[in-house]
Design a protein around this motif. Sequence first.
Motif, mmCIF file in Angstrom:
data_model
loop_
_atom_site.group_PDB
_atom_site.id
_atom_site.type_symbol
_atom_site.label_atom_id
_atom_site.label_comp_id
_atom_site.label_asym_id
_atom_site.label_seq_id
_atom_site.Cartn_x
_atom_site.Cartn_y
_atom_site.Cartn_z
ATOM 1 N N LEU A 143 0.825 -1.201 0.000
ATOM 2 C CA LEU A 143 0.000 0.000 0.000
ATOM 3 C C LEU A 143 0.864 1.258 0.000
ATOM 4 N N ARG A 144 1.930 1.200 0.801
ATOM 5 C CA ARG A 144 2.858 2.336 0.861
ATOM 6 C C ARG A 144 3.428 2.607 -0.529
ATOM 7 N N ARG A 145 3.817 1.521 -1.220
ATOM 8 C CA ARG A 145 4.397 1.686 -2.569
ATOM 9 C C ARG A 145 3.384 2.304 -3.524
ATOM 10 N N VAL A 146 2.150 1.785 -3.465
ATOM 11 C CA VAL A 146 1.126 2.283 -4.394
ATOM 12 C C VAL A 146 0.821 3.753 -4.088
ATOM 13 N N ALA A 147 0.686 4.070 -2.807
ATOM 14 C CA ALA A 147 0.338 5.452 -2.420
ATOM 15 C C ALA A 147 1.468 6.400 -2.815
ATOM 16 N N HIS A 148 2.697 5.942 -2.670
ATOM 17 C CA HIS A 148 3.855 6.771 -2.990
ATOM 18 C C HIS A 148 3.878 7.122 -4.483
ATOM 19 N N GLY A 149 3.427 6.174 -5.304
ATOM 20 C CA GLY A 149 3.517 6.371 -6.751
ATOM 21 C C GLY A 149 2.280 7.030 -7.349
ATOM 22 N N ARG A 150 1.302 7.427 -6.513
ATOM 23 C CA ARG A 150 0.058 7.945 -7.110
ATOM 24 C C ARG A 150 0.226 9.372 -7.597
ATOM 25 N N SER A 151 -0.603 9.721 -8.577
ATOM 26 C CA SER A 151 -0.494 11.071 -9.127
ATOM 27 C C SER A 151 -1.274 12.036 -8.232
ATOM 28 N N GLY A 152 -1.133 13.314 -8.527
ATOM 29 C CA GLY A 152 -1.720 14.337 -7.654
ATOM 30 C C GLY A 152 -3.230 14.322 -7.612
ATOM 31 N N ASP A 153 -3.868 13.898 -8.689
ATOM 32 C CA ASP A 153 -5.312 14.129 -8.756
ATOM 33 C C ASP A 153 -6.145 12.843 -8.814
ATOM 34 N N ASP A 154 -5.527 11.676 -8.603
ATOM 35 C CA ASP A 154 -6.349 10.468 -8.735
ATOM 36 C C ASP A 154 -7.059 10.146 -7.421
ATOM 37 N N THR A 155 -8.124 9.357 -7.556
ATOM 38 C CA THR A 155 -8.851 8.866 -6.391
ATOM 39 C C THR A 155 -8.533 7.387 -6.284
ATOM 40 N N MET A 156 -8.403 6.935 -5.042
ATOM 41 C CA MET A 156 -8.089 5.525 -4.847
ATOM 42 C C MET A 156 -9.279 4.817 -4.221
ATOM 43 N N MET A 157 -9.559 3.630 -4.727
ATOM 44 C CA MET A 157 -10.517 2.772 -4.033
ATOM 45 C C MET A 157 -9.765 1.511 -3.641
ATOM 46 N N VAL A 158 -9.757 1.204 -2.346
ATOM 47 C CA VAL A 158 -9.036 0.032 -1.837
ATOM 48 C C VAL A 158 -10.039 -1.065 -1.512
ATOM 49 N N ALA A 159 -9.809 -2.251 -2.059
ATOM 50 C CA ALA A 159 -10.667 -3.404 -1.760
ATOM 51 C C ALA A 159 -9.905 -4.338 -0.822
ATOM 52 N N PHE A 160 -10.545 -4.680 0.286
ATOM 53 C CA PHE A 160 -9.958 -5.617 1.254
ATOM 54 C C PHE A 160 -11.057 -6.637 1.534
ATOM 55 N N LEU A 161 -11.012 -7.714 0.759
ATOM 56 C CA LEU A 161 -12.176 -8.613 0.674
ATOM 57 C C LEU A 161 -11.870 -9.980 1.291
ATOM 58 N N GLY A 162 -12.881 -10.861 1.223
ATOM 59 C CA GLY A 162 -12.674 -12.251 1.644
ATOM 60 C C GLY A 162 -12.491 -12.399 3.143
ATOM 61 N N SER A 163 -12.877 -11.351 3.901
ATOM 62 C CA SER A 163 -12.694 -11.351 5.354
ATOM 63 C C SER A 163 -11.219 -11.462 5.735
ATOM 64 N N ASN A 164 -10.340 -10.927 4.866
ATOM 65 C CA ASN A 164 -8.915 -10.868 5.231
ATOM 66 C C ASN A 164 -8.737 -10.120 6.551
ATOM 67 N N ILE A 165 -9.615 -9.138 6.784
ATOM 68 C CA ILE A 165 -9.539 -8.348 8.026
ATOM 69 C C ILE A 165 -9.665 -9.258 9.249
ATOM 70 N N GLY A 166 -10.383 -10.372 9.082
ATOM 71 C CA GLY A 166 -10.623 -11.291 10.195
ATOM 72 C C GLY A 166 -9.372 -12.036 10.651
ATOM 73 N N ASN A 167 -8.308 -11.983 9.852
ATOM 74 C CA ASN A 167 -7.051 -12.637 10.280
ATOM 75 C C ASN A 167 -6.289 -11.801 11.307
ATOM 76 N N LEU A 168 -6.727 -10.546 11.455
ATOM 77 C CA LEU A 168 -6.075 -9.669 12.445
ATOM 78 C C LEU A 168 -6.944 -9.630 13.692
ATOM 79 N N ASP A 169 -6.330 -9.560 14.866
ATOM 80 C CA ASP A 169 -7.183 -9.419 16.045
ATOM 81 C C ASP A 169 -7.749 -7.999 16.041
ATOM 82 N N PRO A 170 -8.843 -7.749 16.769
ATOM 83 C CA PRO A 170 -9.529 -6.461 16.623
ATOM 84 C C PRO A 170 -8.635 -5.249 16.849
ATOM 85 N N SER A 171 -7.699 -5.369 17.787
ATOM 86 C CA SER A 171 -6.849 -4.191 18.021
ATOM 87 C C SER A 171 -5.873 -4.001 16.844
#
Length: 323
Positions: A143-171
């Motif tokens: 994400l850091r790499r992608v954000a670093h390379g973005r142009s000044g005026d683009d909009t980003m949509m980030v998809a975090f799917l498949g319940s990947n978030i569930g692999n992290l504990d809530p904190s």
Amino acid sequence: MEPTSGTALTGRDRLAEDVRRGLGRRQKQLQPRHLYDALGSQLFEAICELPEYRITRAERRLLAAHAAAIGGGLASPVTLVELGGGNGEKLVLLIEPLVRRLPDLRVALVDVSATALDLATRTLGRFPGLGVTGHQATYEDGLRRVAHGRSGDDTMMVAFLGSNIGNLDPSAARTFLGTLRSALRAGDRLVLGADLVKPEAELVLAYDDPLGVTAAFNKNLLGRLNRELGANFDLDQFAHRAVWNATASRVEMHLESLCAQTVSIPGADCRVRFAQGESIWTESSYKYETEEIAALAAAGGFTRRDQWVEPESRFAVTAFDAT
Ligand SMILES: C[S@@+](CC[C@H](N)C(=O)[O-])C[C@H]1O[C@@H](n2cnc3c(N)ncnc32)[C@H](O)[C@@H]1O
């Protein structure tokens, strides 16, 4: 489980360091991202086909029905980023309505697995002319790499799917979403897929299928340590276990030692003793209620736009604005 570390270690060195540290703990532990070598990624593909693993089909139904609304209002230029996207099939559902109105749409894929990146790049080949870049990296580094390379005026949509978030504990999930938010700009968007709490029998079956595919996926981690670090795990002396921890609201995957044994892992410069019944905790899959998902992302700096729930399998897709 902890979020992935952002240190400079890569590849085999990262694996060796994580193994040395994780297997030195009182509750032995390995980070779930190490499940995804080439074979692990293919086994995950097979898991998605299992009747007992309903996450993939439920999320696909939601994305197919609501993709236009999820990307609604975004104006060119847009970069769509998927973190840990696996084979890219869900991304296709998000891209279809976008690419019709945003011909200069660009896509960035971030995944630790070279196999997943390969599969996804091939899947996206069905959109000729779509600019696709792949980053074999952890969520944070990619994400850091992608954000670093973005142009000044683009909009980003980030998809975090498949319940990947569930692999992290809530904190860790809150911290991760905060890190994600700080890489974005106001007006960017996040689409988050998360599995919801459901009856225990259904949850355990989803992670311990009768065909043994999830068991193979889990045990492949030991095979990976044999292949990449020269370890001598006897896979027959470990059993796959999936347990619902109701207090923590998570399914835990473990590899339980069937006897007292000592394993050498030369590539990680260690020998590990196992008592009979002792386990390595390899993955957590936290299950949420719909309001908890919104609260997690709100703590990270996101505002909910809309949420869609698949009532049969109890899965939620939520779209957020970075505000
Ligand atoms: C459970 S699979 C889900 C794939 C896809 N999102 C889906 O819904 O089918 C997790 C994916 O994320 C990748 N992954 C796991 N942990 C990661 C991490 N810490 N950083 C980057 N990628 C990761 C894996 O290689 C795999 O492709």
